[in-house]
Structures are given as C-alpha cells and as structure tokens.
Design a protein around this motif. Sequence first.
Motif, short mmCIF file in Angstrom:
data_model
loop_
_atom_site.label_atom_id
_atom_site.label_comp_id
_atom_site.label_asym_id
_atom_site.label_seq_id
_atom_site.Cartn_x
_atom_site.Cartn_y
_atom_site.Cartn_z
N MET A 123 0.80 -0.98 -0.06
CA MET A 123 0.00 -0.05 -0.01
C MET A 123 0.92 1.23 -0.02
O MET A 123 0.61 2.16 -0.63
N ASP A 124 2.01 1.37 0.80
CA ASP A 124 2.81 2.30 0.82
C ASP A 124 3.48 2.61 -0.50
O ASP A 124 3.56 3.67 -0.81
N LYS A 125 3.90 1.57 -1.14
CA LYS A 125 4.82 1.66 -2.35
C LYS A 125 3.51 2.18 -3.57
O LYS A 125 4.03 3.09 -4.08
N VAL A 126 2.50 1.71 -3.42
CA VAL A 126 1.42 2.29 -4.35
C VAL A 126 1.12 3.77 -4.11
O VAL A 126 1.00 4.48 -5.05
N THR A 127 0.98 4.08 -2.76
CA THR A 127 0.81 5.29 -2.50
C THR A 127 1.72 6.22 -2.94
O THR A 127 1.67 7.49 -3.53
N ARG A 128 2.95 5.92 -2.88
CA ARG A 128 4.17 6.94 -3.19
C ARG A 128 4.17 7.06 -4.75
O ARG A 128 4.48 8.12 -5.07
N ALA A 129 4.00 5.88 -5.48
CA ALA A 129 3.90 5.90 -6.88
C ALA A 129 2.74 6.68 -7.50
O ALA A 129 3.06 7.62 -8.45
N LEU A 130 1.54 6.71 -6.75
CA LEU A 130 0.48 7.80 -7.21
C LEU A 130 0.82 9.31 -6.91
O LEU A 130 0.50 10.03 -7.77
N LEU A 131 1.37 9.56 -5.97
CA LEU A 131 1.54 10.80 -5.50
C LEU A 131 2.90 11.43 -6.34
O LEU A 131 2.77 12.50 -6.60
N ASP A 132 3.94 10.45 -6.42
CA ASP A 132 4.94 11.01 -7.27
C ASP A 132 4.53 11.30 -8.44
O ASP A 132 5.29 12.01 -9.35
N ASP A 133 3.47 10.65 -9.26
CA ASP A 133 2.98 10.67 -10.44
C ASP A 133 2.02 11.89 -10.65
O ASP A 133 1.66 12.26 -11.63
N GLY A 134 1.71 12.77 -9.40
CA GLY A 134 0.70 13.79 -9.38
C GLY A 134 -0.53 13.44 -9.23
O GLY A 134 -1.67 14.29 -9.47
N ARG A 135 -0.83 12.20 -8.93
CA ARG A 135 -2.25 11.62 -8.94
C ARG A 135 -3.02 12.37 -7.50
O ARG A 135 -2.68 12.02 -6.30
N ARG A 136 -3.99 13.13 -7.81
CA ARG A 136 -4.74 13.72 -6.44
C ARG A 136 -5.81 12.72 -6.07
O ARG A 136 -6.04 11.98 -6.69
N TYR A 137 -6.47 13.17 -5.04
CA TYR A 137 -7.53 12.36 -4.34
C TYR A 137 -7.12 11.01 -3.99
O TYR A 137 -7.95 10.10 -4.27
N VAL A 138 -5.92 10.96 -3.27
CA VAL A 138 -5.45 9.69 -2.82
C VAL A 138 -5.65 9.88 -1.42
O VAL A 138 -5.08 10.69 -0.42
N SER A 139 -6.25 8.82 -0.76
CA SER A 139 -6.44 8.66 0.73
C SER A 139 -6.23 7.19 1.20
O SER A 139 -6.18 6.24 0.53
N VAL A 140 -6.40 7.01 2.59
CA VAL A 140 -6.24 5.86 3.14
C VAL A 140 -7.31 5.53 4.21
O VAL A 140 -7.85 6.52 4.80
N LEU A 141 -7.93 4.36 4.21
CA LEU A 141 -8.78 4.25 5.38
C LEU A 141 -8.33 3.96 6.75
O LEU A 141 -7.53 2.97 7.09
N ALA A 142 -8.47 5.00 7.62
CA ALA A 142 -8.04 5.14 9.33
C ALA A 142 -8.65 3.59 9.67
O ALA A 142 -9.86 3.22 9.67
N GLY A 143 -7.86 2.84 10.22
CA GLY A 143 -8.18 1.65 11.07
C GLY A 143 -8.25 0.37 10.07
O GLY A 143 -8.67 -0.71 10.51
N GLY A 144 -8.38 0.69 8.78
CA GLY A 144 -8.47 -0.44 7.76
C GLY A 144 -9.76 -1.10 7.60
O GLY A 144 -10.66 -0.71 8.35
N PHE A 145 -9.98 -2.28 7.20
CA PHE A 145 -11.19 -3.19 7.06
C PHE A 145 -11.81 -3.35 8.48
O PHE A 145 -12.98 -3.19 8.68
N GLN A 146 -11.16 -3.64 9.62
CA GLN A 146 -11.47 -4.01 10.76
C GLN A 146 -12.07 -2.90 11.48
O GLN A 146 -13.11 -2.86 12.00
#
Length: 498
Positions: free
Chosen positions: A438-461
């Motif tokens: 997830m961190d790898k994907v997040t960095r790749a998206l932000l480095d590419d300038g992809r806006r509107y990227v977020s993470v779910l606090a607490g995850g699925f649980q």
Amino acid sequence: MKSSLSTTSISRYPQSARSPQMTLEEEKFMSLKDGFSSQANKSRKKKTPLNWKIHLESAATLQDMIAFRKWDKNFSRMKDANVVDNDLGRTRADEPFMHRPQTLENLKLLCCFYCIQNNLRYQQGLLELIVPFLLLKNNDFPLEKCYAYFNAFMTKFCPSMLMPKPLHSKYELPHLVSAMSFCEILLNYHNPDLLNLFKSCEIESEAIIVPWIVTFFIKDIPLELSYLILDRIINRNDKNYIFYMMIGFFLHNQNTIIANREMDDYAEMLPFIRRTLKESIQTRETLLKWLDLADQVEANTPKSFEAHLKFYGFFEKDLLSENDIKGLMSFQIGKIMAIYPFELLEFLARTKNTEMAFKSVTMEREVEEDGINFTIVDFRMEKKDLYLPFTIDIPVTAHTDNSLAEKYITVLKNTSEDQHLCLMISNDAKENPERVLMDKVTRALLDDGRRYVSVLAGGFQGLIKEMDSKKQKINFIHRNKGKNPFEIFWSKIRGMFS
C-alpha cells in the motif's frame, strides 16, 4: 441609535471628517455585490452595506462594548505594546488615512485591548486584520463596536491558532504549528505536484503559509478587496474555510509556479512564489476566481478532514496539558488524507446499487451534495469472500510479485483523475505486511501527481467496528457464493498464473 451593520457602510474616515460629497477615495468602498468603483469612476453610487450582524452579534457584543468603554487605556498590562508601536508605522503605510494620528491611536487601542482581554501575545500581522474593522467606525458604529465585531470574528473563526500556550519557560503556538501539517495534507490531496515541488526546492511550507493564514489573506492586497474576503468568510460561517482558501490559493497559481520549477537558483523560488501569490489577487475578478476555487476544494475534500481538525481542537479555547502542547508542537502525521470509517459507511449507505459496482472500475461518479463517492482499493491478503462494492481488488499475489504490482500501479494511475481513491488494508497494525505494498502504491501515485488519494483509518477491521457500533449493515459482495469449492480453488490457481 442604529447599531447594526445592516445600515453601516464601509468608510475610510470618521463620520465627522467626511464631506457631504463622496470623495474618490471613498468610492473604493462601494457595493460589494456590484464591485468596487475605480477612482476613475466619479459618479456617486449608493453604497451597499455589509451584513455581518447575523453572524457576529451575540449576547457577548454588548459586554465587549461595555468592557472596551470602561477600559482605562493602560497599556502597561500588555508586554508587547512597544512592538505594536513599531508595527503601526508599517501597517498600510501606503494609505493616506493611516498617517492620521487619530487613526493610529484607535488602531492601537483595538489591538492592545484585544490582546489584553484574550491574554494574547501580539502577533505580527494582527494590525492588518484589525484595520478593516476599524474602518467600519462612524457615528452609528462607535469604536467599541468595532472592537466587539473584531473580537467576535476572531473568537468564531480563529480562536486557537493564535492562542499562545506555556511550554517550559516560553510560550508556543501549537495549533498554528500543527496547522501547517494539515495544510500539507490538504495540498497533497488536491495537488501533490506542488507539495513535491516545495520539497524538491527545500522550501518549508510554513514559510509560505503562515504570513497569509494569520492575516486571513488580507495583507498586501488592496484594502477594498479585503472586505470581499472577510465577507465571504463571515457569511459562509465556516470555521474550516480558511484551510480551503489556502489550498485554493495554491491551485489558483499552480500553473505559474510549476512552469518555473526549473528555476536555477532554489533560493529564488521562495520569493518568486510569494510574489506570485501576492500579485494573483490584486483585482476583484482574480480574487473571486480564487475564492471559487476554494469552494471547489471544500466540495472535493472528505468530511474526515474536518473531523480530524475537530479532534485536535482547532476551534476550541480549552486548556491544554503539557503533553497536549508537546504533541501538537511535534505533530507528525502522514501527509496522506485519512478517511474515517464513518465517512466510508455513509458513502456505502448512499450507493445501494451494488450490482453495477464491478462493471467498470473506472466509471466516473460525480460528488454528491451529501458527500464524496470513493473508489476503494482493497489490499487485504485475506478477504474471506467479503468484498465491498466500488472496489478495485488487488490480488494477494501482487504482494510478492513486483511485476504484477507495477501493472496495478499503472491501472490506478490511469483511472480518472476525478476519482477519489481510498486505499484499504486489513488493520492499522505496524507489522501488517499489506502496508508495504500500500505504501509503495501510495508513493507511486503521489509522485505521479495523482490527486484524491487517501487511506482508510483503521483499515477493514475499523470499518467493521464502526458498522457494529452504529448497527449498520453493509451489502458485501460474495464472489464465490454458490461455487463448487474445487472451482474456487482452481480459479485461484489460474489467477496466480494469468
């Protein structure tokens, strides 16, 4: 005696000093609805009053007026009175009326009494914010009411950011310090390219943000335009609006800033950005475009952002413990927007038609009035046949197969830039292996300038816990329902080698 701003026009000079005919200087302070007249327009127009009474007058207004009137004007109770004196000569020095002794005296009175009454240390730029309230003064709107309205404005829209808190042997501004982190989160959500640029040029965001945010953006702009800004803030009656204004400010100038990202000398970049921001709101037209962008930023910001602000008491005057102050001063949160489970549950409750959810992972869904529509990116390694609607499912093999992971990164990069991606893992445990991908994907998206990227606090649980606490049901999608166990097994095997 009339006491409401509903009959109060903006005036540069005390009523007693005004001539029966409106001067060219006064023409700047005409209608907020139809725009301010230029000095070239010599025709006298009826001035449209400001309508701030509904938001700024309260039971405390009369008390503030009485307290100001009874004040003995003893400046010795304020340690920074000499600093105020030094700043008086620098405040709106290009305005003729600011050289009048009576104007300077009134400005000092308002500033010092505000600091004394609120137990504040003077912050540079505070005088700039007081000037528009001072200029409301006339026969029907005395100086003490100018103070009451200014105090009401600050109490309502800026109660804690400028509030000093004692830490060890000195005073700190913990909420202002942590506000920089929240601005970076918001900028990273709406335009990561700009935040990446600041970092690459070794520019601290606070060097850009603080001078604007502490004066509500009215420093260094034409004074008549400051009323447009204050009027928008007051009539929106939104404490969080200043954050959206800051990001809208950046977006308003993003093309000019990014076009100069190859500037040879990084030392020149910060002054260039400051100059660009200042020059971009010198007319009514450009200022309104900026404020419209701020509205768009707010509409496309998850509710969780404001919930996070509330959690850290940005708009409360509550006493903070030493640990609270230290925590805010060393405020370190990821620069990724966190979505609280309640907001994702609200989204899932709005989208009942789950049958179409998997027809297209790139379908565009407009932001509704009651919230943002998310596309969930599911990184869970064990899904137990519980799939959420509107989900891009990352297969478990992508966690160990780099080439497959890169393919999914490419897929996510190519989704519509208007889609709000919410990345989800099983839980927030630090040792969770799902976090690596997830961190790898997040960095790749932000480095590419992809806006509107977020993470779910607490995850699925965390989502399940929120669902249970609110007794809300989620219509999970069971992809394997009704299938033969052997078919499920071989479909997974085929998926590993496809």
